[in-house]
Design an enzyme around this catalytic site. Sequence first.
Site, PDB file in Angstrom:
ATOM      1  N   GLY A  18       6.149  -0.968  21.100  1.00  5.05           N
ATOM      2  CA  GLY A  18       7.263  -0.056  20.862  1.00  5.05           C
ATOM      3  C   GLY A  18       8.557  -0.802  21.065  1.00  5.05           C
ATOM      4  N   ARG A  19       9.611  -0.300  20.449  1.00  6.22           N
ATOM      5  CA  ARG A  19      10.916  -0.942  20.600  1.00  6.22           C
ATOM      6  C   ARG A  19      12.009   0.103  20.482  1.00  6.22           C
ATOM      7  NH1 ARG A  19       8.287  -1.368  16.231  1.00  6.22           N
ATOM      8  NH2 ARG A  19       7.010  -2.970  17.157  1.00  6.22           N
ATOM      9  N   HIS A 236       7.365   9.405  10.399  1.00  4.67           N
ATOM     10  CA  HIS A 236       6.272   8.484  10.133  1.00  4.67           C
ATOM     11  C   HIS A 236       6.914   7.130   9.851  1.00  4.67           C
ATOM     12  CE1 HIS A 236       2.657   7.155   7.457  1.00  4.67           C
ATOM     13  NE2 HIS A 236       2.644   6.604   8.665  1.00  4.67           N
ATOM     14  N   ASP A 237       6.516   6.112  10.594  1.00  2.90           N
ATOM     15  CA  ASP A 237       7.210   4.828  10.478  1.00  2.90           C
ATOM     16  C   ASP A 237       7.203   4.285   9.056  1.00  2.90           C
ATOM     17  OD1 ASP A 237       4.500   4.134  10.494  1.00  2.90           O
ATOM     18  OD2 ASP A 237       4.619   2.932  12.314  1.00  2.90           O
ATOM     19  N   THR A 238       6.167   4.605   8.265  1.00  4.95           N
ATOM     20  CA  THR A 238       6.149   4.142   6.879  1.00  4.95           C
ATOM     21  C   THR A 238       7.225   4.839   6.052  1.00  4.95           C
ATOM     22  OG1 THR A 238       3.766   3.804   7.095  1.00  4.95           O
ATOM     23  CG2 THR A 238       4.676   3.709   4.879  1.00  4.95           C
ATOM     24  N   THR A 259       0.516  -3.892  11.402  1.00  7.63           N
ATOM     25  CA  THR A 259      -0.889  -3.674  11.733  1.00  7.63           C
ATOM     26  C   THR A 259      -1.648  -3.190  10.503  1.00  7.63           C
ATOM     27  OG1 THR A 259      -0.321  -3.190  14.026  1.00  7.63           O
ATOM     28  CG2 THR A 259      -2.455  -2.406  13.245  1.00  7.63           C
ATOM     29  N   ASN A 296      -3.798   2.562   1.794  1.00  5.50           N
ATOM     30  CA  ASN A 296      -3.883   1.946   3.119  1.00  5.50           C
ATOM     31  C   ASN A 296      -4.786   0.722   3.058  1.00  5.50           C
ATOM     32  OD1 ASN A 296      -2.366   4.008   4.251  1.00  5.50           O
ATOM     33  ND2 ASN A 296      -3.706   4.217   6.010  1.00  5.50           N
ATOM     34  N   GLY A 402       6.857  -6.459   9.584  1.00  2.00           N
ATOM     35  CA  GLY A 402       6.565  -7.672  10.324  1.00  2.00           C
ATOM     36  C   GLY A 402       5.969  -8.785   9.495  1.00  2.00           C
TER      37      GLY A 402
END
Length: 482
Positions: A18-19, A236-238, A259, A296, A402
Site C-alpha cells: 500500500g502507499r 477499483h485501482d484498475t 500483480t 485478466n 509497475g
Amino acid sequence: MSRDVKSYAAVDLGASSGRVMVGRVGPDALELTEAHRFVNRPVRVPEGLRWDVLGLYAGVLEGLRAAGQVDSVGIDSWAVDYGLLDADGALLGNPVHYRDPRTEGVAEKVWATVPAAELYAATGLQYAPFNTLYQLTAARESSQLAYAERLLLIPDLLTYWLTGEQGTELTNASTTQLIDPRTRDWSYGIASRLSIDLGLFAPLRQPGDPAGLLRGEVLEETGLGGPVPVTAVGSHDTASAVAAVPADGERFAYICTGTWSLAGLELDAPVLSEESRAANFTNELGLDGTVRYLRNIMGLWLLQECLRAWGDPDLSALLPAAAEAPALRSVVDAGDPAFLPPGRMPERIAEACGVSGQPVPVSPAEITRCILDSLALAHRRAVRDAQALAGHPVDVVHVVGGGTRNALLCQLTADACGLPVMAGPAEAAALGNVLVQARAHGLVGDLADGRRLLARTQPLTRYEPQGDTDRWREAETRLARG
C-alpha cells in the site's frame, strides 16, 4: 504554495503493498510524491487466508500523517473482496483473501441456478473463481454473513473508518458480478435468483462524489487540520489506472501491469456476446460512462512468487541475464488459474513447460525469460482478441503501472503485439485517483483533459516493435497444442 495548486492524498492499495501518495495539481502541473509505503501481507490462519485490514488502516493513517495538510483524500484498492459489519458497524472478522480456496467448485453451483451464458449476458463479467458473487455464495451458511448488516468493499470499508459514512463506489461494485453494465445499477434479477441480499450494500456512489469528512479522531491521530473531505474516486485501482492512461483519441489499447495484467480497451458500451464470454473478457465500469473491456492475465505475480522462492534476488541484475536467454524457448499460459495460488512457482512453471513438451527452464534467468515471454504473448492475444470482439481497432498500446519499470517486458510486448508501446506512468492508479479528486474540485476538466495533462507532465517511454511477429504466432500455436 500557489493558490492555484492544490494537494490531494491518494491512498493506493495493491495486492502486495500500500502507499499514500501526494498529488499536487495546478493549471499545467501534476506532480506526484510518495509520502508513505507499507507492506500488504496476507495472513494464513486456521480458517484460511485473510487480509490484515487493520494493518492496512494503520498504514493509511501513518501515510496521511506523513502527507501533511491536503485538500482531499481518495482511496483505491484491488477489487472483489469485502468486509462485513454488524448492526453496530463493527467489523465481523478480517476480510477473506481472494486467493483463499473457499470458492472452489462454487461457480458450478451458481451456474445450476443461473447458467454461465445467462449470467454473462446480464452482468458482462468474466468468469473468475473469486468474483464477489461466488464469494457470497460460498459464505451463505457462515455465521458472519448471518450476523452481517452491511457489506463494504475494501476501499469503502477504509473510507467508512475514516469518515463514519458508508457507500459503494460504482467502478469497484462492477467487479462483484452483481451490476448490470448497461444500466450501471444493480442486477436485481440475478441477485434475487441467487438469494443474494442487495440490501447488504450501501448506496452506490459515482467517482467524484463526496464521501464524507475525516472524523475528529482521525484528524487528531494524523495531525491534519479539518475539515478534510474524502472524495470517491475510481476505487477499483484498475479504474483509476485506466483514467491515467495518457492516450490521445480512442484508437488505443491499455495494459495495466502489476500483480495482475489487465489488458483491453476503453469502450462506450459493453460487449455481451457469447463470443466475448467464451474469450473470457470482462466489462467493468469506468469513468464518464465508459466500460473497461479487458481480460485478466496472471501478470507479474508469476515473477513475484518466483523472486520470493529464490530469496528475493536483485531484479536489476536478473533482467539483463533474462534478456540474454533464448527467446520464446518455452512459454506457459499466463491466464491459467493453476498459477493463482501462492507457492512453488518456479517448479510449477517448469512442470507446465515439461507437460507441454517444451524445454524445461532451470535457472532463474531462464524462468524469468519464460515468464516475460509468456506475459507478452498473453498481452498480444488479449489486445488482438479485444479488437476483434469489440470491432475497435487500435494503433498503439499504452502500458501503465509497475510493469513500465521493466523495459524488457515493455519491449517484448511491443514485439508480440506488432504495435508501438507507450510506457508510463508507473504510478497510474495513484495519478488517476488524484485526477478524479482534482476534477471534483474544479481543477481539471473531463477525462480527455486529464489525459492531456498527464501526457504533458509525466515521463513516457516509447518502444517500437522489433523482429518478425511470426515467431510469436508460432509460440502461440505451440502453446495451444500443449
